[in-house]
Design a protein around this motif. Structure first.
Motif, PDB file in Angstrom:
ATOM      1  N   ILE A 139       0.852  -1.186   0.000  1.00 29.55           N
ATOM      2  CA  ILE A 139       0.000   0.000   0.000  1.00 29.55           C
ATOM      3  C   ILE A 139       0.888   1.235   0.000  1.00 29.55           C
ATOM      4  O   ILE A 139       1.678   1.428   0.917  1.00 29.55           O
ATOM      5  CB  ILE A 139      -0.916  -0.015   1.233  1.00 29.55           C
ATOM      6  CG1 ILE A 139      -1.819  -1.256   1.198  1.00 29.55           C
ATOM      7  CG2 ILE A 139      -1.763   1.252   1.294  1.00 29.55           C
ATOM      8  CD1 ILE A 139      -2.621  -1.451   2.448  1.00 29.55           C
ATOM      9  N   ARG A 156       0.570  -6.043   3.539  1.00 35.24           N
ATOM     10  CA  ARG A 156      -0.528  -6.585   4.339  1.00 35.24           C
ATOM     11  C   ARG A 156      -0.040  -7.712   5.238  1.00 35.24           C
ATOM     12  O   ARG A 156       0.802  -8.513   4.844  1.00 35.24           O
ATOM     13  CB  ARG A 156      -1.644  -7.102   3.424  1.00 35.24           C
ATOM     14  CG  ARG A 156      -2.383  -5.985   2.702  1.00 35.24           C
ATOM     15  CD  ARG A 156      -3.621  -6.503   2.011  1.00 35.24           C
ATOM     16  NE  ARG A 156      -4.422  -5.398   1.473  1.00 35.24           N
ATOM     17  CZ  ARG A 156      -5.296  -4.703   2.183  1.00 35.24           C
ATOM     18  NH1 ARG A 156      -5.497  -5.008   3.465  1.00 35.24           N
ATOM     19  NH2 ARG A 156      -5.983  -3.723   1.648  1.00 35.24           N
ATOM     20  N   GLY A 186      -8.370   3.879   0.655  1.00 38.57           N
ATOM     21  CA  GLY A 186      -8.208   2.862   1.694  1.00 38.57           C
ATOM     22  C   GLY A 186      -8.829   3.288   3.009  1.00 38.57           C
ATOM     23  O   GLY A 186      -8.658   4.428   3.443  1.00 38.57           O
ATOM     24  N   ALA A 267      -7.490  -0.949   5.051  1.00 44.24           N
ATOM     25  CA  ALA A 267      -6.199  -0.745   4.394  1.00 44.24           C
ATOM     26  C   ALA A 267      -5.080  -0.560   5.405  1.00 44.24           C
ATOM     27  O   ALA A 267      -3.924  -0.872   5.116  1.00 44.24           O
ATOM     28  CB  ALA A 267      -6.264   0.471   3.471  1.00 44.24           C
ATOM     29  N   VAL A 307      -3.859  -6.995   7.203  1.00 45.13           N
ATOM     30  CA  VAL A 307      -3.781  -5.543   7.045  1.00 45.13           C
ATOM     31  C   VAL A 307      -2.483  -5.063   7.696  1.00 45.13           C
ATOM     32  O   VAL A 307      -2.040  -5.624   8.693  1.00 45.13           O
ATOM     33  CB  VAL A 307      -5.005  -4.867   7.711  1.00 45.13           C
ATOM     34  CG1 VAL A 307      -5.056  -5.165   9.187  1.00 45.13           C
ATOM     35  CG2 VAL A 307      -5.029  -3.376   7.473  1.00 45.13           C
TER      36      VAL A 307
END
Length: 339
Positions: A139, A156, A186, A267, A307
Motif C-alpha cells: 500500500i 498486508r 483505503g 487498508a 492488514v
C-alpha cells in the motif's frame, strides 16, 4: 476457576465473554456438577446476548469441536479394526495416518502445503514489481523515498513500529501516511491514545494545510480561514475512523478493527502510541512483559485481518547522551518484544 479461565482466554488475545470462558472452563473442570455451577454463574453475571465481535473465536471453538469429533471417529474405527481376527497392524496404522491427514486438511493455514502453492504467489508478486517498474507493491504511503522505495510500501499482514524521542514528529508522520492511504480510497482505523478525536482532527487539518493551525496568530488565521475550511472538508470526507476512548486494551482494538474489517476491507490500522495501551497486568507481569504481549497481539492482528498495522513507540533518553544521537533498537522504551 472462572477468573483463571478469563485470564487464560485474555492472555491468548481472544475475546472474553460467556461462550469463550465457558469453553475454557469445560477443559479445566473435571466434575460435571462444577461445570454446571460455573456456567450458571457466568449466565447470571453476564445476562446479555453475545455480540458478533467475537464471532471468529466462536467459529474456532465450533471448528475445534468438530475436528475432535472427527478424530474420535477415526480412533474408534482404528480400534475396531484392531480387534478383528487376523488384523494387519501395518494396514491399520497406514489407514489411521491417511485418515488423520484427510481430517487435518480442513484446518486452513495450519496445514502443510506444497511449496509450489507459495511459489506461484511469489511469482505473481515479482511479476507485479516488474510491470510496475518499482518495488512498491504494498500500500503506497506517499512517503516514496522513506517507505515506498525502501520497504516496498506497507505490506498486508505486517506489523511496523515507528520509534523516536518525544516531539520528534512520530504522530505527524503517522497522520501523513493515514491521509495518503485514505486519499487512495483505503479505509484507515486510527487509534490516538494520546489525544481526543477532535484534537486528532485538528492535527490532520494542519498536516493537510502544511502549517500548524494552532500556532498561527489571529491575523494569519483570518487570512487563511478559507484554506482551513477547505482542508476541513477534504479531511472530513476521507475514510478514516477514530475514537474518543482514552483507555483501550489490545482486546478493545482487536475487536473493533475486526468488526470494521468484516463490514468493509481495511487498508491500515494505526496505534499512536504503543506505550499508552491500557493493557492490564496478568499476575506479576512487569510493564515490559505487558508491552511484549501487546506487541505480539498487534502482530497477530495484522496477520488475522491481513492488514498493515503501524504503532508509534517512544525511545528512552539514553540516545540523547550519545554524541551521534543515532538510536539503536535497544533504545526503544520498555523494549523486550518490541525490539
Amino acid at each position: 476457576i472462572a477468573f483463571r479461565a478469563i485470564a487464560e482466554v485474555s492472555r491468548e488475545g481472544k475475546g472474553v465473554d460467556e461462550i469463550t470462558v465457558a469453553d475454557r472452563i469445560r477443559s479445566m473442570v473435571a466434575e460435571e456438577q462444577g461445570r454446571n455451577n460455573l456456567r450458571a454463574l457466568l449466565s447470571v453475571s453476564i445476562a446479555q446476548t453475545p455480540t458478533a465481535v467475537n464471532a471468529s473465536h466462536y467459529a474456532r471453538i465450533v471448528r475445534g469441536c468438530s475436528d475432535l469429533r472427527g478424530a474420535i471417529s477415526v480412533a474408534i474405527a482404528a480400534a475396531s479394526a484392531a480387534y478383528e481376527p487376523n488384523a494387519d497392524p501395518a494396514a491399520i496404522c497406514g489407514s489411521l495416518v491417511q485418515e488423520g491427514i484427510e481430517l487435518g486438511r480442513g484446518s486452513g493455514p495450519r496445514m502443510l502445503r506444497p511449496i509450489r502453492e507459495y511459489a506461484d504467489a511469489a511469482f505473481n508478486r515479482l511479476s507485479e514489481i516488474y510491470e510496475r517498474g518499482s518495488e512498491a507493491v504494498g500500500i503506497p504511503t506517499g512517503l516514496s523515498m522513506l517507505l515506498d522505495r525502501k520497504l516496498g510500501g506497507l505490506q498486508r499482514g505486517r506489523f511496523y513500529v515507528v520509534a523516536a524521542r518525544t516531539s520528534a514528529g512520530k504522530s505527524t508522520m503517522l497522520i501523513q501516511i493515514s491521509l495518503n492511504v485514505s486519499r487512495g480510497g483505503g479505509r484507515v482505523v486510527y487509534y490516538s491514545l494520546e489525544e481526543a478525536a477532535i484534537d486528532l482532527l485538528a492535527r490532520m487539518i494542519s498536516v493537510e494545510m502544511g502549517v500548524d493551525w494552532k500556532r498561527l496568530n489571529p491575523v494569519e488565521r483570518s487570512l487563511r480561514a478559507s484554506d482551513f475550511h477547505a482542508a476541513l472538508g477534504r479531511v472530513s470526507d476521507l475514510p478514516i475512523l477514530a475514537t474518543d476512548a482514552s483507555r483501550l486494551t489490545l482486546g478493545d482494538m482487536h475487536g473493533q478493527a475486526a468488526v470494521i474489517g468484516a463490514r468493509e476491507p481495511l487498508a491500515l490500522v494505526v496505534i499512536d502510541y504503543l506505550n499508552l495501551t491500557d493493557e492490564p497486568k496478568v499476575g506479576r507481569e512487569s510493564r515490559v512483559e505487558v508491552l511484549g504481549r501487546v506487541t505480539r497481539g498487534l502482530k497477530r492482528l495484522a496477520r488475522e485481518l491481513d492488514v498493515p498495522v503501524i504503532a508509534a513507540a517512544q525511545l528512552n533518553r539514553e540516545v540523547e547522551h550519545r554524541s551521534s544521537r543515532e538510536p539503536t533498537l535497544s533504545d526503544i522504551r520498555e523494549s523486550g518484544d518490541v525490539e
